[in-house]
Design an enzyme around this catalytic site. Structure first.
Site, PDB file in Angstrom:
ATOM      1  CD  GLU A  28      -2.932  -1.108   2.329  1.00  0.00           C
ATOM      2  OE1 GLU A  28      -4.101  -1.492   2.135  1.00  0.00           O
ATOM      3  OE2 GLU A  28      -2.502  -0.774   3.443  1.00  0.00           O
ATOM      4  CB  CYS A  81       2.956   7.317   3.374  1.00  0.00           C
ATOM      5  SG  CYS A  81       3.459   6.122   4.624  1.00  0.00           S
ATOM      6  CB  CYS A  93       6.114  -5.136   9.218  1.00  0.00           C
ATOM      7  SG  CYS A  93       7.330  -4.196  10.172  1.00  0.00           S
ATOM      8  CB  CYS A 121       5.163  -1.857  16.539  1.00  0.00           C
ATOM      9  SG  CYS A 121       6.906  -1.570  16.118  1.00  0.00           S
ATOM     10  CB  CYS A 154       2.018  -0.895  14.154  1.00  0.00           C
ATOM     11  SG  CYS A 154       2.201  -0.566  12.381  1.00  0.00           S
ATOM     12  CB  CYS A 210       0.290   7.200  11.389  1.00  0.00           C
ATOM     13  SG  CYS A 210       1.882   6.676  12.035  1.00  0.00           S
TER      14      CYS A 210
END
Length: 380
Positions: A101, A115, A122, A126, A129, A356
């Site tokens: 994305e 972005c 990933c 985290c 997230c 975010c």
């Protein structure tokens, strides 16, 4: 122009060295390849053309040869969503089951920021997230990173023509932030090459001071990032002590704050004009107290810095809540009084999960849904 896995490879997104290799591969003499690369570069990255026929200063015979072997197509856009606030999100298919994305946010940076993702999925996990809930599939190539920028420019109508030059003041996309899916420093070679392409003055021409790379804290590679790219540095911080940061950002167990901040202080050319951006997500009752704000001031002592306070953006299944607005403002006031710029980032694109910490390839859920449907007996 996009298609699902074209039969011919695309030249869009390639570096100069890669373009030279492709040209030599179709019979261009090595001594002439450099000149031909410069010609193609201008058409591909300054004008954004999608058809070799548009390259009017390239010999017809070479154009025909290139058309026979290559395209200028971008990767396939699976979906494009536009938020009520003008934020745009693209789900981009890079191969079978490989999707990433990219998000364009108007009104950020000089005019608007893109972005970009550096990995599919990933490894960092985290806990606040959404992206971290998607397992790592693979690194993106430099071309796959660059074509995210090209797709955004296509959508924004931001390629000039010979008849219609585009002045800097007309641009909507002026900044690039490596804050999408993935940890950029775990893919530094491709990030470095992509920045070379994006920043080249004869092409896309977004200067290195307008390109920011965010890391969760891969300390050993931070100085190398600065030496190789000259980009601006951002640190996904979120806590001021190792105990809490170990919970929020598990990478901290490997590179704790003392090592991380030693690496940050070694970043080349830090000064008030080239400050480190610290990203700090505001989690209710977790990291948002006034003592935490004062601890953050002490932690940043001596580092040219600004702090982006990020109201937590909820996503399905999270256990966190966003701090109250009055709490965020009080936290910011402590930082401001200490002399740090600490803007509270306005949440953008929440309605399309583009804010975010919310990026996660919808393909993961779609494929799970498809498998469930395939396993369910038909009612007929």
């Amino acid at each position: 122009m996009t298609s699902a896995f074209p039969s011919k490879p695309s030249l869009a997104g390639l570096s100069k060295a890669e373009l030279a290799e492709k040209l030599i591969g179709v019979g261009v003499e090595p001594k002439k390849a450099k000149m031909r690369v410069e010609q193609l570069w201008r058409w591909i990255y300054h004008y954004g053309v999608t058809d070799f026929a548009a390259m009017t200063n390239v010999a017809k015979e070479l154009r025909a040869t290139l058309s026979e072997h290559y395209t200028l197509e971008r990767p396939e856009i699976v979906t494009q969503q536009i938020s009520t606030d003008g934020t745009r999100k693209w789900l981009i298919r890079l191969g079978p089951g490989i999707e990433a994305e990219a998000v364009f946010i108007p009104g950020v940076g000089k005019a608007g920021a893109l972005c970009v993702s550096s990995q599919v999925g990933c490894t960092l996990n985290c806990t606040f997230c959404h992206t971290g809930t998607q397992k790592l599939v693979r690194n993106l190539s430099s071309a796959e990173i660059v074509t995210q920028v090209m797709i955004a420019r296509d959508a924004l109508g931001e390629w000039p023509t010979q008849e219609r030059p585009l002045n800097d003041g007309d641009r909507q996309l002026t900044n690039i932030v490596f804050m999408g899916m993935g940890e950029p420093l775990y893919n530094l070679d491709n990030v470095d090459t992509a920045i070379d392409v994006i920043s080249d003055g004869d092409g896309i021409s977004i200067g290195r001071r307008r390109i920011t790379v965010s890391t969760a804290g891969v300390a050993p590679r931070i100085k190398e990032l600065g030496d190789r790219t000259g980009a601006m540095l951002a640190i996904s911080l979120h806590a001021t002590n190792d105990e809490l940061r170990n919970q929020l950002v598990p990478l901290n167990k490997k590179y704790q704050l003392e090592e991380l901040f030693a690496a940050i202080r070694s970043y080349p050319s830090l000064n008030n004009a080239k400050r480190v951006t610290f990203e700090y997500v505001m989690l209710k009752g977790v990291n948002d107290s006034l003592p935490e704000a004062k601890a953050l001031v002490r932690l940043l002592a001596g580092i040219p810095a600004k702090i982006n306070l990020i109201p937590f953006n909820p996503w399905p299944g999270t256990n966190y809540e966003c701090s109250d607005w009055s709490t965020i403002e009080a936290f910011a006031e402590v930082l401001n009084r200490a002399g740090y710029s600490s803007p509270i980032r306005t949440p953008r694109g929440r309605d399309i999960l583009a804010a975010c910490g919310q990026l996660r390839s919808e393909s993961v859920k779609q494929r799970a849904s498809e498998r469930l449907m395939a396993a369910t007996p038909s009612a007929d």
